[in-house]
Design a protein around this motif. Structure first.
Motif, PDB file in Angstrom:
ATOM      1  N   SER A 224       0.831  -1.200   0.000  1.00 13.36           N
ATOM      2  CA  SER A 224       0.000   0.000   0.000  1.00 13.36           C
ATOM      3  C   SER A 224       0.866   1.251   0.000  1.00 13.36           C
ATOM      4  CB  SER A 224      -0.933   0.009   1.214  1.00 13.36           C
ATOM      5  OG  SER A 224      -0.192   0.022   2.417  1.00 13.36           O
ATOM      6  N   VAL A 225       2.079   1.144   0.532  1.00 18.21           N
ATOM      7  CA  VAL A 225       3.000   2.282   0.540  1.00 18.21           C
ATOM      8  C   VAL A 225       3.408   2.636  -0.885  1.00 18.21           C
ATOM      9  CG1 VAL A 225       5.235   3.108   1.344  1.00 18.21           C
ATOM     10  CG2 VAL A 225       3.818   1.687   2.844  1.00 18.21           C
ATOM     11  N   SER A 226       3.773   1.622  -1.672  1.00 12.76           N
ATOM     12  CA  SER A 226       4.132   1.867  -3.069  1.00 12.76           C
ATOM     13  C   SER A 226       2.938   2.374  -3.860  1.00 12.76           C
ATOM     14  CB  SER A 226       4.667   0.573  -3.699  1.00 12.76           C
ATOM     15  OG  SER A 226       5.852   0.149  -3.072  1.00 12.76           O
ATOM     16  N   ALA A 227       1.777   1.757  -3.614  1.00 12.14           N
ATOM     17  CA  ALA A 227       0.572   2.174  -4.321  1.00 12.14           C
ATOM     18  C   ALA A 227       0.195   3.612  -3.981  1.00 12.14           C
ATOM     19  CB  ALA A 227      -0.582   1.231  -3.986  1.00 12.14           C
ATOM     20  N   LEU A 228       0.369   3.999  -2.728  1.00 10.76           N
ATOM     21  CA  LEU A 228       0.061   5.359  -2.298  1.00 10.76           C
ATOM     22  C   LEU A 228       0.904   6.370  -3.059  1.00 10.76           C
ATOM     23  CD1 LEU A 228      -1.336   7.248  -0.087  1.00 10.76           C
ATOM     24  CD2 LEU A 228       0.859   7.033   1.125  1.00 10.76           C
ATOM     25  N   ALA A 229       2.219   6.138  -3.098  1.00  9.32           N
ATOM     26  CA  ALA A 229       3.115   7.063  -3.791  1.00  9.32           C
ATOM     27  C   ALA A 229       2.775   7.148  -5.271  1.00  9.32           C
ATOM     28  CB  ALA A 229       4.568   6.622  -3.594  1.00  9.32           C
ATOM     29  N   ALA A 230       2.468   6.003  -5.876  1.00  9.62           N
ATOM     30  CA  ALA A 230       2.148   5.998  -7.304  1.00  9.62           C
ATOM     31  C   ALA A 230       0.856   6.755  -7.590  1.00  9.62           C
ATOM     32  CB  ALA A 230       2.035   4.553  -7.798  1.00  9.62           C
ATOM     33  N   ARG A 231      -0.172   6.547  -6.773  1.00 14.14           N
ATOM     34  CA  ARG A 231      -1.455   7.197  -7.016  1.00 14.14           C
ATOM     35  C   ARG A 231      -1.367   8.709  -6.816  1.00 14.14           C
ATOM     36  NH1 ARG A 231      -4.476   6.727  -9.772  1.00 14.14           N
ATOM     37  NH2 ARG A 231      -6.516   6.802  -8.774  1.00 14.14           N
ATOM     38  N   HIS A 232      -0.465   9.154  -5.930  1.00 13.72           N
ATOM     39  CA  HIS A 232      -0.292  10.590  -5.722  1.00 13.72           C
ATOM     40  C   HIS A 232       0.803  11.171  -6.609  1.00 13.72           C
ATOM     41  CE1 HIS A 232      -3.039  11.643  -2.453  1.00 13.72           C
ATOM     42  NE2 HIS A 232      -2.761  10.483  -1.877  1.00 13.72           N
ATOM     43  N   ARG A 233       1.396  10.316  -7.431  1.00 15.83           N
ATOM     44  CA  ARG A 233       2.451  10.735  -8.358  1.00 15.83           C
ATOM     45  C   ARG A 233       3.563  11.487  -7.623  1.00 15.83           C
ATOM     46  NH1 ARG A 233      -1.042  13.527 -13.101  1.00 15.83           N
ATOM     47  NH2 ARG A 233      -1.847  14.608 -11.259  1.00 15.83           N
ATOM     48  N   THR A 234       4.030  10.840  -6.549  1.00 20.53           N
ATOM     49  CA  THR A 234       5.114  11.417  -5.767  1.00 20.53           C
ATOM     50  C   THR A 234       6.114  10.327  -5.412  1.00 20.53           C
ATOM     51  OG1 THR A 234       5.635  12.829  -3.861  1.00 20.53           O
ATOM     52  CG2 THR A 234       4.037  11.054  -3.499  1.00 20.53           C
ATOM     53  N   THR A 235       7.186  10.706  -4.752  1.00 24.04           N
ATOM     54  CA  THR A 235       8.189   9.749  -4.282  1.00 24.04           C
ATOM     55  C   THR A 235       8.153   9.701  -2.764  1.00 24.04           C
ATOM     56  OG1 THR A 235       9.906  11.456  -4.254  1.00 24.04           O
ATOM     57  CG2 THR A 235       9.683  10.145  -6.275  1.00 24.04           C
ATOM     58  N   LEU A 236       8.578   8.586  -2.217  1.00 28.63           N
ATOM     59  CA  LEU A 236       8.618   8.451  -0.761  1.00 28.63           C
ATOM     60  C   LEU A 236       9.816   9.171  -0.171  1.00 28.63           C
ATOM     61  CD1 LEU A 236       7.697   4.672  -0.492  1.00 28.63           C
ATOM     62  CD2 LEU A 236       6.190   6.624  -0.077  1.00 28.63           C
ATOM     63  N   THR A 237      10.893   9.248  -0.936  1.00 23.92           N
ATOM     64  CA  THR A 237      12.120   9.875  -0.447  1.00 23.92           C
ATOM     65  C   THR A 237      12.421  11.139  -1.240  1.00 23.92           C
ATOM     66  OG1 THR A 237      13.426   8.511  -1.968  1.00 23.92           O
ATOM     67  CG2 THR A 237      13.121   7.686   0.270  1.00 23.92           C
ATOM     68  N   ARG A 238      13.148  12.030  -0.603  1.00 23.29           N
ATOM     69  CA  ARG A 238      13.675  13.200  -1.278  1.00 23.29           C
ATOM     70  C   ARG A 238      15.202  13.110  -1.271  1.00 23.29           C
ATOM     71  NH1 ARG A 238      10.204  18.035   1.422  1.00 23.29           N
ATOM     72  NH2 ARG A 238      10.360  16.735   3.293  1.00 23.29           N
ATOM     73  N   VAL A 239      15.845  13.864  -2.107  1.00 18.89           N
ATOM     74  CA  VAL A 239      17.285  13.722  -2.327  1.00 18.89           C
ATOM     75  C   VAL A 239      18.053  13.788  -1.011  1.00 18.89           C
ATOM     76  CG1 VAL A 239      19.318  14.710  -3.448  1.00 18.89           C
ATOM     77  CG2 VAL A 239      17.125  14.685  -4.651  1.00 18.89           C
ATOM     78  N   GLY A 240      18.793  12.715  -0.747  1.00 19.70           N
ATOM     79  CA  GLY A 240      19.668  12.672   0.415  1.00 19.70           C
ATOM     80  C   GLY A 240      18.957  12.577   1.748  1.00 19.70           C
ATOM     81  N   ARG A 241      17.671  12.207   1.750  1.00 19.52           N
ATOM     82  CA  ARG A 241      16.930  12.183   3.003  1.00 19.52           C
ATOM     83  C   ARG A 241      16.292  10.812   3.239  1.00 19.52           C
ATOM     84  NH1 ARG A 241      13.763  17.947   3.118  1.00 19.52           N
ATOM     85  NH2 ARG A 241      15.486  19.245   2.367  1.00 19.52           N
ATOM     86  N   PRO A 242      16.142  10.439   4.494  1.00 17.89           N
ATOM     87  CA  PRO A 242      15.505   9.156   4.797  1.00 17.89           C
ATOM     88  C   PRO A 242      13.993   9.288   4.846  1.00 17.89           C
ATOM     89  CG  PRO A 242      16.218  10.173   6.821  1.00 17.89           C
ATOM     90  CD  PRO A 242      16.659  11.095   5.702  1.00 17.89           C
ATOM     91  N   VAL A 243      13.315   8.155   4.773  1.00 16.49           N
ATOM     92  CA  VAL A 243      11.880   8.101   5.028  1.00 16.49           C
ATOM     93  C   VAL A 243      11.659   7.067   6.119  1.00 16.49           C
ATOM     94  CG1 VAL A 243      11.480   6.377   3.215  1.00 16.49           C
ATOM     95  CG2 VAL A 243       9.586   7.793   4.024  1.00 16.49           C
ATOM     96  N   GLN A 244      10.763   7.343   7.019  1.00 20.18           N
ATOM     97  CA  GLN A 244      10.475   6.423   8.117  1.00 20.18           C
ATOM     98  C   GLN A 244       9.063   5.872   7.961  1.00 20.18           C
ATOM     99  OE1 GLN A 244      11.690   7.570  12.084  1.00 20.18           O
ATOM    100  NE2 GLN A 244       9.877   6.651  13.002  1.00 20.18           N
ATOM    101  N   ILE A 245       8.933   4.557   8.178  1.00 23.55           N
ATOM    102  CA  ILE A 245       7.616   3.912   8.155  1.00 23.55           C
ATOM    103  C   ILE A 245       7.249   3.552   9.592  1.00 23.55           C
ATOM    104  CG2 ILE A 245       6.260   1.970   7.301  1.00 23.55           C
ATOM    105  CD1 ILE A 245       8.114   1.835   4.908  1.00 23.55           C
ATOM    106  N   THR A 246       6.088   3.979  10.021  1.00 26.95           N
ATOM    107  CA  THR A 246       5.674   3.742  11.397  1.00 26.95           C
ATOM    108  C   THR A 246       4.178   3.443  11.432  1.00 26.95           C
ATOM    109  OG1 THR A 246       5.822   4.628  13.658  1.00 26.95           O
ATOM    110  CG2 THR A 246       5.203   6.176  11.921  1.00 26.95           C
TER     111      THR A 246
END
Length: 252
Positions: free
Chosen positions: A144-166
């Motif tokens: 659902s995380v991948s699907a969410l990013a795809a449906r909003h046409r965005t990325t989970l990460t930004r350049v040089g930054r982490p993403v946290q899943i909680t």
């Protein structure tokens, strides 16, 4: 030897099945479906549709109620441990009673089996008990995380930054420190509405990949009331909700 497949079947769209998952479905003799009380007939029917389209001729389906977890006790970790033990008992019984020598059984997992799902741990536990010998394989799925990013046409990460899943339970304790991008899952109580919205944007999705899909994006302070209204209306109508969202510090 017996074999068990743990197959990720995607977030809700039948087209989320990967070619690897389709091939795995086609070589399975018996499918074990652990039904949950909050799952309504549309989810169960989606599973059966996948099996009808991609399962091998003559496959068997064993559908049983899943073990219930105590969601009222404050002893969260103990409740999860108890639930997993009872779930392992159930999976062990299913394997012994319904999976013959040389046969392949499969568990269908929403999204991806590696992300907030206990089936892999349960299968490992049953294997370690030694009552029944089997090998097993994990087939990744579209989360659902991948699907969410795809449906909003965005990325989970930004350049040089982490993403946290909680989880929503952890978010309710406060926005995590040291990160600007946080994906939240398993939020049954709209934790996003209880944190300081200043400088935060949200990309929200519910029932991703299904006809009931809900998508909302914008500054958290502006759209949080709308999201709460939409999700409560949907929960009342369907009896359950599956949602996830990305919180992002704007301009950081």
């Amino acid at each position: 030897m017996r074999s068990i497949l743990v197959i990720g079947i995607g977030a809700g769209d039948p087209d989320h099945l990967t070619l690897q998952a389709v091939k795995a479905l086609a070589r399975t003799d018996v499918f074990f479906i652990l039904g949950k009380n909050e799952e309504r007939q549309d989810l169960i029917q989606l599973r059966h549709r996948m099996l009808t389209e991609h399962g091998r001729p003559g496959h068997r389906v064993v559908e049983v109620p899943d073990a219930e977890r105590d969601r009222t006790t404050p002893a969260y970790a103990a409740a999860v441990d108890d639930w997993r033990v009872r779930r392992s008992d159930l999976v062990e019984r299913l394997t012994v009673e319904h999976l013959g020598e040389g046969e392949t059984g499969a568990f269908l997992v929403w999204g991806d089996p590696s992300l907030y799902d206990s089936v892999i741990a349960v299968v490992e536990d049953v294997r370690a008990r030694g009552a029944v010998a089997f090998d097993y394989e994990v087939i990744p799925g579209i989360s659902s995380v991948s699907a969410l990013a795809a449906r909003h046409r965005t990325t989970l990460t930004r350049v040089g930054r982490p993403v946290q899943i909680t989880t929503g339970r952890r978010l309710a304790e406060g926005f995590p420190e040291g990160v600007d991008d946080v994906v939240v899952m398993l939020d049954g109580r709209a934790a996003f509405a209880g944190i300081d919205p200043e400088g935060l944007e949200i990309h929200y999705g519910a029932y991703l990949g299904t006809p009931d899909e809900i998508l909302v994006a914008g500054p958290l302070a502006d759209v949080a009331p709308r999201i709460r209204e939409l999700r409560e209306s949907a929960r009342e109508r369907k009896g359950w909700i599956m949602d996830t969202y990305l919180l992002r510090r704007s301009g950081s």
